[in-house]
Scaffold this motif. Structure first.
Motif, PDB file in Angstrom:
ATOM      1  N   THR A 221       0.822  -1.214   0.000  1.00  0.00           N
ATOM      2  CA  THR A 221       0.000   0.000   0.000  1.00  0.00           C
ATOM      3  C   THR A 221       0.858   1.266   0.000  1.00  0.00           C
ATOM      4  OG1 THR A 221      -0.131  -0.090   2.423  1.00  0.00           O
ATOM      5  CG2 THR A 221      -1.890  -1.162   1.179  1.00  0.00           C
ATOM      6  N   LEU A 222       2.059   1.170   0.546  1.00  0.00           N
ATOM      7  CA  LEU A 222       2.958   2.332   0.531  1.00  0.00           C
ATOM      8  C   LEU A 222       3.355   2.687  -0.899  1.00  0.00           C
ATOM      9  CD1 LEU A 222       5.298   1.406   3.545  1.00  0.00           C
ATOM     10  CD2 LEU A 222       3.418   3.061   3.531  1.00  0.00           C
ATOM     11  N   TYR A 223       3.656   1.670  -1.692  1.00  0.00           N
ATOM     12  CA  TYR A 223       4.019   1.910  -3.088  1.00  0.00           C
ATOM     13  C   TYR A 223       2.820   2.397  -3.891  1.00  0.00           C
ATOM     14  CZ  TYR A 223       8.270  -0.677  -1.936  1.00  0.00           C
ATOM     15  OH  TYR A 223       9.447  -1.100  -1.367  1.00  0.00           O
ATOM     16  N   GLU A 224       1.647   1.837  -3.600  1.00  0.00           N
ATOM     17  CA  GLU A 224       0.441   2.258  -4.313  1.00  0.00           C
ATOM     18  C   GLU A 224       0.132   3.729  -4.032  1.00  0.00           C
ATOM     19  OE1 GLU A 224      -2.474  -0.453  -2.925  1.00  0.00           O
ATOM     20  OE2 GLU A 224      -1.620  -2.201  -3.964  1.00  0.00           O
ATOM     21  N   SER A 225       0.286   4.132  -2.790  1.00  0.00           N
ATOM     22  CA  SER A 225       0.065   5.543  -2.444  1.00  0.00           C
ATOM     23  C   SER A 225       1.081   6.444  -3.134  1.00  0.00           C
ATOM     24  CB  SER A 225       0.149   5.731  -0.922  1.00  0.00           C
ATOM     25  OG  SER A 225      -0.809   4.940  -0.261  1.00  0.00           O
ATOM     26  N   ALA A 226       2.332   5.963  -3.215  1.00  0.00           N
ATOM     27  CA  ALA A 226       3.374   6.759  -3.870  1.00  0.00           C
ATOM     28  C   ALA A 226       3.100   6.907  -5.359  1.00  0.00           C
ATOM     29  CB  ALA A 226       4.732   6.098  -3.650  1.00  0.00           C
ATOM     30  N   VAL A 227       2.586   5.834  -5.988  1.00  0.00           N
ATOM     31  CA  VAL A 227       2.249   5.914  -7.413  1.00  0.00           C
ATOM     32  C   VAL A 227       1.131   6.925  -7.641  1.00  0.00           C
ATOM     33  CG1 VAL A 227       1.259   4.619  -9.349  1.00  0.00           C
ATOM     34  CG2 VAL A 227       3.042   3.580  -7.929  1.00  0.00           C
ATOM     35  N   VAL A 228       0.144   6.901  -6.759  1.00  0.00           N
ATOM     36  CA  VAL A 228      -0.956   7.874  -6.870  1.00  0.00           C
ATOM     37  C   VAL A 228      -0.438   9.305  -6.754  1.00  0.00           C
ATOM     38  CG1 VAL A 228      -3.063   8.698  -5.754  1.00  0.00           C
ATOM     39  CG2 VAL A 228      -2.676   6.239  -6.021  1.00  0.00           C
ATOM     40  N   ASP A 229       0.573   9.493  -5.897  1.00  0.00           N
ATOM     41  CA  ASP A 229       1.148  10.824  -5.708  1.00  0.00           C
ATOM     42  C   ASP A 229       2.130  11.207  -6.807  1.00  0.00           C
ATOM     43  OD1 ASP A 229      -0.305  11.180  -3.413  1.00  0.00           O
ATOM     44  OD2 ASP A 229       1.285  10.460  -2.076  1.00  0.00           O
ATOM     45  N   GLY A 230       2.381  10.268  -7.742  1.00  0.00           N
ATOM     46  CA  GLY A 230       3.249  10.588  -8.879  1.00  0.00           C
ATOM     47  C   GLY A 230       4.724  10.353  -8.627  1.00  0.00           C
ATOM     48  N   ALA A 231       5.076   9.546  -7.633  1.00  0.00           N
ATOM     49  CA  ALA A 231       6.485   9.295  -7.336  1.00  0.00           C
ATOM     50  C   ALA A 231       7.091   8.348  -8.373  1.00  0.00           C
ATOM     51  CB  ALA A 231       6.617   8.682  -5.945  1.00  0.00           C
ATOM     52  N   ARG A 233      10.107   5.500  -9.609  1.00  0.00           N
ATOM     53  CA  ARG A 233      10.635   4.305  -8.953  1.00  0.00           C
ATOM     54  C   ARG A 233      11.872   4.659  -8.124  1.00  0.00           C
ATOM     55  NH1 ARG A 233       8.374  -0.358 -10.641  1.00  0.00           N
ATOM     56  NH2 ARG A 233      10.111  -1.566  -9.777  1.00  0.00           N
ATOM     57  N   TRP A 234      12.667   5.598  -8.596  1.00  0.00           N
ATOM     58  CA  TRP A 234      13.839   6.037  -7.846  1.00  0.00           C
ATOM     59  C   TRP A 234      13.422   6.673  -6.520  1.00  0.00           C
ATOM     60  CZ3 TRP A 234      18.967   5.376  -8.033  1.00  0.00           C
ATOM     61  CH2 TRP A 234      19.774   6.278  -7.332  1.00  0.00           C
ATOM     62  N   GLN A 235      12.396   7.510  -6.573  1.00  0.00           N
ATOM     63  CA  GLN A 235      11.908   8.159  -5.354  1.00  0.00           C
ATOM     64  C   GLN A 235      11.306   7.137  -4.388  1.00  0.00           C
ATOM     65  OE1 GLN A 235       9.303  10.952  -7.331  1.00  0.00           O
ATOM     66  NE2 GLN A 235      10.663  12.691  -6.850  1.00  0.00           N
ATOM     67  N   MET A 236      10.598   6.139  -4.923  1.00  0.00           N
ATOM     68  CA  MET A 236      10.026   5.107  -4.054  1.00  0.00           C
ATOM     69  C   MET A 236      11.114   4.288  -3.377  1.00  0.00           C
ATOM     70  SD  MET A 236       6.584   3.677  -5.953  1.00  0.00           S
ATOM     71  CE  MET A 236       7.305   3.452  -7.586  1.00  0.00           C
ATOM     72  N   MET A 237      12.202   4.051  -4.100  1.00  0.00           N
ATOM     73  CA  MET A 237      13.303   3.286  -3.511  1.00  0.00           C
ATOM     74  C   MET A 237      13.931   4.054  -2.351  1.00  0.00           C
ATOM     75  SD  MET A 237      16.745   1.762  -5.325  1.00  0.00           S
ATOM     76  CE  MET A 237      17.472   3.389  -5.566  1.00  0.00           C
ATOM     77  N   TRP A 238      14.161   5.364  -2.540  1.00  0.00           N
ATOM     78  CA  TRP A 238      14.825   6.166  -1.521  1.00  0.00           C
ATOM     79  C   TRP A 238      13.900   6.552  -0.371  1.00  0.00           C
ATOM     80  CZ3 TRP A 238      19.733   6.774  -0.525  1.00  0.00           C
ATOM     81  CH2 TRP A 238      20.663   6.578  -1.544  1.00  0.00           C
ATOM     82  N   LYS A 239      12.625   6.748  -0.668  1.00  0.00           N
ATOM     83  CA  LYS A 239      11.696   7.226   0.357  1.00  0.00           C
ATOM     84  C   LYS A 239      10.900   6.122   1.048  1.00  0.00           C
ATOM     85  CE  LYS A 239      12.678  11.557  -0.487  1.00  0.00           C
ATOM     86  NZ  LYS A 239      13.386  12.389   0.520  1.00  0.00           N
ATOM     87  N   ILE A 240      10.803   4.949   0.410  1.00  0.00           N
ATOM     88  CA  ILE A 240       9.999   3.870   0.995  1.00  0.00           C
ATOM     89  C   ILE A 240      10.841   2.629   1.285  1.00  0.00           C
ATOM     90  CG2 ILE A 240       8.050   2.313   0.620  1.00  0.00           C
ATOM     91  CD1 ILE A 240       6.760   4.448  -1.102  1.00  0.00           C
ATOM     92  N   THR A 241      11.510   2.099   0.252  1.00  0.00           N
ATOM     93  CA  THR A 241      12.207   0.818   0.407  1.00  0.00           C
ATOM     94  C   THR A 241      13.339   0.893   1.420  1.00  0.00           C
ATOM     95  OG1 THR A 241      11.700   0.334  -1.921  1.00  0.00           O
ATOM     96  CG2 THR A 241      13.329  -1.052  -0.826  1.00  0.00           C
ATOM     97  N   ILE A 242      14.255   1.828   1.220  1.00  0.00           N
ATOM     98  CA  ILE A 242      15.416   1.915   2.109  1.00  0.00           C
ATOM     99  C   ILE A 242      15.013   2.227   3.551  1.00  0.00           C
ATOM    100  CG2 ILE A 242      17.544   3.191   2.592  1.00  0.00           C
ATOM    101  CD1 ILE A 242      18.031   3.353  -0.386  1.00  0.00           C
ATOM    102  N   PRO A 243      14.151   3.221   3.811  1.00  0.00           N
ATOM    103  CA  PRO A 243      13.735   3.435   5.211  1.00  0.00           C
ATOM    104  C   PRO A 243      13.026   2.231   5.823  1.00  0.00           C
ATOM    105  CG  PRO A 243      13.216   5.360   3.876  1.00  0.00           C
ATOM    106  CD  PRO A 243      13.624   4.286   2.929  1.00  0.00           C
ATOM    107  N   SER A 244      12.300   1.470   5.014  1.00  0.00           N
ATOM    108  CA  SER A 244      11.558   0.322   5.544  1.00  0.00           C
ATOM    109  C   SER A 244      12.473  -0.823   5.961  1.00  0.00           C
ATOM    110  CB  SER A 244      10.543  -0.172   4.515  1.00  0.00           C
ATOM    111  OG  SER A 244       9.572   0.828   4.240  1.00  0.00           O
TER     112      SER A 244
END
Length: 331
Positions: A221-231, A233-244
């Motif tokens: 759901t974190l990635y789905e929300s990021a896609v909706v916000d227009g993020a 894949r690079w931004q999702m990796m740095w803002k979601i994957t690595i912190p998680s």
């Protein structure tokens, strides 16, 4: 509880005793709680019993022999019959130039391995997570996992052959550019890069499995929300994957710091030679030469005990710092 002489119910003393007994049963002692827990979960402990016995026999029982580090040990007198000499072996240890050189090399190679080797499995896991083609992803994972399952002897043979001055692929490629053959494995300055590179190649792929498992636990759901916000894949990796997966990274870092003095003993034994002792000799190879080859079991035990104590201090320190500043720790 009444002054009526004809009252036939329980006396006050009996009621107080019954109340105390009921309270005790509702809140049993620690020993009682442990016994109740063992009764409920005895099947699990029965399954653990072989492992517990193995730990006691092969890990804890040998600790009895650590006392030879403080004795003038003789195999004829035995551990109990050898005379105590206190810290004499440790004094000789820190006055031994070979040990100080081995300790220096161990710290340097561990620091290089931590600096260059620790991030590689994380990068691999992040890259594998971004690959969409499943066929390519599985093939790449198989290729990078494979060296971990190859014997260290075979790995050392591949390295020796690859850097051979006569038929090695490295010197062959250098020859294409007009560079004379280099005897890599006999030059002290080349041993550390070769050793660190070999370790990364052999273990990085397998170690990435831990981080891939951590990434798999990140909520979609974190990635789905990021896609909706227009993020991206690079931004999702740095803002979601690595912190998680940061908690997993910190735990693995603590474990790695605790093993900072534990260099791959087998690989060094297979690759080093007297010409490269200057940069290749480490604490474990020093213990091997002094203990098994030199017969100085008490002196080697002192070196091993020092190694273990330093590793324990490093783990405790790293865990304490991590717990204080990141609230993530092993315990």
């Amino acid at each position: 509880m009444t002054n009526d002489p004809n009252f036939t119910g329980p006396k006050t003393e009996q009621l107080v005793f019954d109340a105390a007994e009921a309270q005790r049963k509702r809140h049993p002692s620690k020993v009682g709680r442990v016994i109740d827990h063992l009764k409920r979960e005895w099947q699990l402990y029965a399954m653990l019993l072989p492992t517990i016995i193995w730990l006691l026999v092969f890990l804890y029982k040998p600790m009895y022999g650590l006392q030879i580090a403080f004795k003038d040990y003789s195999i004829f007198r035995g551990v109990a019959g050898s005379a105590w000499i206190g810290l004499e072996h440790f004094e000789n240890l820190f006055n031994n130039d070979q040990f100080l050189r081995a300790l220096k090399n161990t710290i340097i190679m561990s620091a290089y391995g931590l600096l260059f080797g620790f991030p590689v499995p994380i990068f691999l896991a992040l890259m594998f997570n971004e690959v969409l083609n499943q066929t390519f992803k599985k093939s790449a994972q198989t290729i990078v996992y494979l060296p971990h399952f190859i014997s260290s002897v075979i790995i050392a043979g591949i390295v020796i052959t690859s850097f051979s001055p006569s038929a090695g692929i490295v010197n062959t490629m250098l020859g294409w550019f007009g560079i004379d053959a280099i005897y890599f494995l006999t030059k002290p300055e080349w041993f550390r890069p070769i050793f660190i590179g070999t370790g990364i190649w052999q273990e990085a792929g397998f170690q990435s499995i831990v981080y891939l498992a951590a990434i798999a636990g990140v909520s979609p759901t974190l990635y789905e929300s990021a896609v909706v916000d227009g993020a991206s894949r690079w931004q999702m990796m740095w803002k979601i994957t690595i912190p998680s997966i940061m908690a997993t990274i910190i735990i693995m870092l603590i474990i790695r710091i605790g093993n900072i003095l534990e260099i791959s003993f087998e690989m060094i034994i297979l690759l080093y030679q007297p010409a490269t002792y200057e940069t290749a000799d480490v604490v474990n190879t020093f213990i091997y030469r002094q203990g098994l080859q030199g017969g100085q079991y008490d002196f080697a035990a002192a070196a091993g005990l020092f190694n273990a104590v330093v590793a324990f201090i490093l783990v405790m320190t790293a865990n304490t710092i991590s717990k204080r500043y990141s609230r993530t720790s092993l315990w």
